[in-house]
Each structure stands twice: as structure tokens, then as C-alpha cells.
Design a protein around this motif. Structure first.
Motif, PDB file in Angstrom:
ATOM      1  N   ILE A  22       1.061  -1.379  -0.089  1.00 25.00           N
ATOM      2  CA  ILE A  22      -0.171  -0.215  -0.323  1.00 25.00           C
ATOM      3  C   ILE A  22       1.052   1.182   0.113  1.00 25.00           C
ATOM      4  CG2 ILE A  22      -1.690   1.027   0.869  1.00 25.00           C
ATOM      5  CD1 ILE A  22      -3.540  -1.411   1.699  1.00 25.00           C
ATOM      6  N   PRO A  23       0.640   2.053  -1.192  1.00 27.12           N
ATOM      7  CA  PRO A  23       1.941   3.053  -0.744  1.00 27.12           C
ATOM      8  C   PRO A  23       1.331   3.692   0.240  1.00 27.12           C
ATOM      9  CG  PRO A  23       0.718   2.502  -3.549  1.00 27.12           C
ATOM     10  CD  PRO A  23       0.331   2.172  -2.301  1.00 27.12           C
ATOM     11  N   LEU A  24       2.467   4.859   0.330  1.00 31.17           N
ATOM     12  CA  LEU A  24       1.966   5.981   1.122  1.00 31.17           C
ATOM     13  C   LEU A  24       2.751   7.382   0.675  1.00 31.17           C
ATOM     14  CD1 LEU A  24       1.992   7.059   4.815  1.00 31.17           C
ATOM     15  CD2 LEU A  24       3.436   6.061   5.171  1.00 31.17           C
ATOM     16  N   SER A  25       2.036   8.048   0.847  1.00 27.50           N
ATOM     17  CA  SER A  25       2.492   9.515   0.370  1.00 27.50           C
ATOM     18  C   SER A  25       3.155   9.830   1.534  1.00 27.50           C
ATOM     19  CB  SER A  25       1.427  10.271  -0.644  1.00 27.50           C
ATOM     20  OG  SER A  25       2.076  11.437  -1.040  1.00 27.50           O
ATOM     21  N   GLU A  85       9.560  18.191  -1.495  1.00 23.84           N
ATOM     22  CA  GLU A  85       9.057  16.912  -2.626  1.00 23.84           C
ATOM     23  C   GLU A  85       8.084  15.688  -2.199  1.00 23.84           C
ATOM     24  OE1 GLU A  85      10.353  14.941  -5.901  1.00 23.84           O
ATOM     25  OE2 GLU A  85      11.050  16.799  -5.464  1.00 23.84           O
ATOM     26  N   LEU A  86       7.611  15.709  -2.944  1.00 25.11           N
ATOM     27  CA  LEU A  86       5.971  14.621  -2.503  1.00 25.11           C
ATOM     28  C   LEU A  86       6.994  13.356  -3.098  1.00 25.11           C
ATOM     29  CD1 LEU A  86       2.787  15.850  -2.890  1.00 25.11           C
ATOM     30  CD2 LEU A  86       3.801  14.855  -0.264  1.00 25.11           C
ATOM     31  N   VAL A  87       7.332  11.939  -1.927  1.00 27.25           N
ATOM     32  CA  VAL A  87       7.602  10.489  -2.660  1.00 27.25           C
ATOM     33  C   VAL A  87       6.620   9.629  -2.111  1.00 27.25           C
ATOM     34  CG1 VAL A  87       9.580   9.432  -1.530  1.00 27.25           C
ATOM     35  CG2 VAL A  87      10.008  11.502  -1.709  1.00 27.25           C
ATOM     36  N   ALA A  88       6.394   8.939  -2.348  1.00 26.81           N
ATOM     37  CA  ALA A  88       5.521   7.596  -2.455  1.00 26.81           C
ATOM     38  C   ALA A  88       6.396   6.479  -1.889  1.00 26.81           C
ATOM     39  CB  ALA A  88       4.933   7.159  -3.827  1.00 26.81           C
ATOM     40  N   HIS A  99       4.310  10.971 -16.869  1.00 26.83           N
ATOM     41  CA  HIS A  99       3.151  11.444 -17.546  1.00 26.83           C
ATOM     42  C   HIS A  99       2.042  12.762 -17.935  1.00 26.83           C
ATOM     43  CE1 HIS A  99      -0.885  10.976 -19.932  1.00 26.83           C
ATOM     44  NE2 HIS A  99      -0.733  10.869 -20.840  1.00 26.83           N
ATOM     45  N   ALA A 100       1.944  12.424 -17.146  1.00 25.26           N
ATOM     46  CA  ALA A 100       0.703  13.527 -15.968  1.00 25.26           C
ATOM     47  C   ALA A 100       0.830  13.739 -14.613  1.00 25.26           C
ATOM     48  CB  ALA A 100      -0.591  13.210 -16.589  1.00 25.26           C
ATOM     49  N   ARG A 101       0.443  14.661 -14.436  1.00 25.31           N
ATOM     50  CA  ARG A 101       0.344  15.121 -12.973  1.00 25.31           C
ATOM     51  C   ARG A 101      -0.022  14.676 -11.973  1.00 25.31           C
ATOM     52  NH1 ARG A 101       4.302  19.948 -13.091  1.00 25.31           N
ATOM     53  NH2 ARG A 101       4.081  19.666 -10.647  1.00 25.31           N
ATOM     54  N   VAL A 102      -0.337  13.319 -12.033  1.00 20.07           N
ATOM     55  CA  VAL A 102      -0.914  12.729 -10.993  1.00 20.07           C
ATOM     56  C   VAL A 102      -0.058  11.819  -9.845  1.00 20.07           C
ATOM     57  CG1 VAL A 102      -1.971  10.401 -11.197  1.00 20.07           C
ATOM     58  CG2 VAL A 102      -2.395  11.702 -12.756  1.00 20.07           C
ATOM     59  N   MET A 103      -0.194  11.861  -8.736  1.00 15.50           N
ATOM     60  CA  MET A 103      -0.069  11.478  -7.655  1.00 15.50           C
ATOM     61  C   MET A 103       0.152   9.520  -7.909  1.00 15.50           C
ATOM     62  SD  MET A 103      -1.791  13.029  -4.252  1.00 15.50           S
ATOM     63  CE  MET A 103      -0.625  12.962  -2.928  1.00 15.50           C
ATOM     64  N   LEU A 104       1.798   9.005  -7.777  1.00 12.15           N
ATOM     65  CA  LEU A 104       1.285   7.662  -8.685  1.00 12.15           C
ATOM     66  C   LEU A 104       0.851   7.498  -6.767  1.00 12.15           C
ATOM     67  CD1 LEU A 104       5.050   7.082  -9.571  1.00 12.15           C
ATOM     68  CD2 LEU A 104       2.453   7.160 -10.681  1.00 12.15           C
ATOM     69  N   SER A 105       1.003   7.404  -5.372  1.00 16.89           N
ATOM     70  CA  SER A 105       0.767   6.854  -4.309  1.00 16.89           C
ATOM     71  C   SER A 105      -0.412   6.476  -4.737  1.00 16.89           C
ATOM     72  CB  SER A 105       1.419   7.923  -3.140  1.00 16.89           C
ATOM     73  OG  SER A 105       0.351   8.592  -3.320  1.00 16.89           O
ATOM     74  N   LEU A 106      -1.030   6.910  -5.474  1.00 14.16           N
ATOM     75  CA  LEU A 106      -2.551   6.745  -5.689  1.00 14.16           C
ATOM     76  C   LEU A 106      -2.972   5.222  -5.900  1.00 14.16           C
ATOM     77  CD1 LEU A 106      -4.553  10.246  -6.441  1.00 14.16           C
ATOM     78  CD2 LEU A 106      -4.556   8.903  -4.224  1.00 14.16           C
ATOM     79  N   GLY A 107      -1.800   4.771  -6.748  1.00 14.78           N
ATOM     80  CA  GLY A 107      -2.313   3.896  -7.846  1.00 14.78           C
ATOM     81  C   GLY A 107      -1.663   2.432  -7.146  1.00 14.78           C
ATOM     82  N   GLU A 108      -1.985   1.302  -7.463  1.00 17.96           N
ATOM     83  CA  GLU A 108      -1.835  -0.361  -7.221  1.00 17.96           C
ATOM     84  C   GLU A 108      -0.254  -0.302  -7.384  1.00 17.96           C
ATOM     85  OE1 GLU A 108      -4.959  -2.629  -8.608  1.00 17.96           O
ATOM     86  OE2 GLU A 108      -6.219  -1.685  -8.053  1.00 17.96           O
ATOM     87  N   VAL A 109      -0.119  -1.256  -5.909  1.00 14.63           N
ATOM     88  CA  VAL A 109       1.511  -2.027  -6.150  1.00 14.63           C
ATOM     89  C   VAL A 109       1.302  -3.782  -6.572  1.00 14.63           C
ATOM     90  CG1 VAL A 109       3.702  -2.561  -4.668  1.00 14.63           C
ATOM     91  CG2 VAL A 109       2.091  -0.595  -4.232  1.00 14.63           C
TER      92      VAL A 109
END
Length: 109
Positions: free
Chosen positions: A16-19, A25-28, A45-55
Motif C-alpha cells: 500500500i503506497p504511502l505519500s 518533495e512528495l515521495v511515494a 506522463h501526467a501530474r498525478v500522484m503515483l501513491s494513489l495507484g496499485e502495487v
């Protein structure tokens, strides 16, 4: 290296990613496969937080367009992303997770 505290180890949940904010700097942070990884929390590619994605299998998927990034290298594995995302060294000291933003692991020489 210039290490900074990112979070407590207890805050991490497996896969589970943690921002977290480290400096400005924002880090996942991702705990998976027995390791902790740190990747810039923004899709290339887009200014979207990777931490909202799935691992899945040492990758982190951008929820917006489905690009997956290798947590070890930052390399995109799927389109539409074509550029890598910075990944950072991580170490555990006691009950703290430390990240070194000054020395990305995938920095060009």
C-alpha cells in the motif's frame, strides 16, 4: 548522502503506497517483497500522484492512465508514460524510514 526522515516504519503497510513529504518533495514509499522503495510521487506522463495507484510485483501503477513504473529503477513499463520517475535510496534506522533525495538511484551520469 543527505538522509531525511520520511516516516515511521509502523506507518508502512505491505503493498500500500504511502505519500510523504520529504523536504519540499512528495515521495511515494512502498513496502513490498521485503524491501522499502521510494519513488517521486508524480507520474512522468501526467501530474498525478503515483501513491494513489496499485502495487504489483515491484511495480506501481498510475491510476489515471495505467502506466506502471518499476520501483527499483523508476522506468515506465507501459505507455503512455515514456520517461522514468526518480527513485531514491532508502534505509531503516531503528523505527524510522530515511530517504536520500539528493542522490537518486537512477540519476544520469
Amino acid at each position: 548522502m543527505s538522509w531525511a526522515v520520511a516516516c515511521a516504519v509502523a506507518e508502512l503497510e505491505t503493498d500500500i503506497p504511502l505519500s510523504v513529504e520529504v523536504g519540499d518533495e512528495l515521495v511515494a514509499l512502498v513496502s513490498t517483497a521485503g524491501e522499502v522503495f521510494a519513488i517521486r510521487d508524480e507520474c512522468s506522463h501526467a501530474r498525478v500522484m503515483l501513491s494513489l495507484g496499485e502495487v504489483d510485483d515491484c511495480t506501481l501503477e498510475c491510476f489515471a492512465h495505467g502506466s506502471r513504473f518499476d520501483l527499483r529503477t523508476g522506468e515506465p513499463l507501459d505507455l503512455p508514460a515514456t520517461q522514468p520517475v526518480p527513485v531514491y535510496p532508502v534505509r531503516i534506522e531503528g523505527d524510522e524510514v530515511l530517504v536520500d533525495l539528493a542522490n537518486p538511484l537512477n540519476q544520469e551520469s
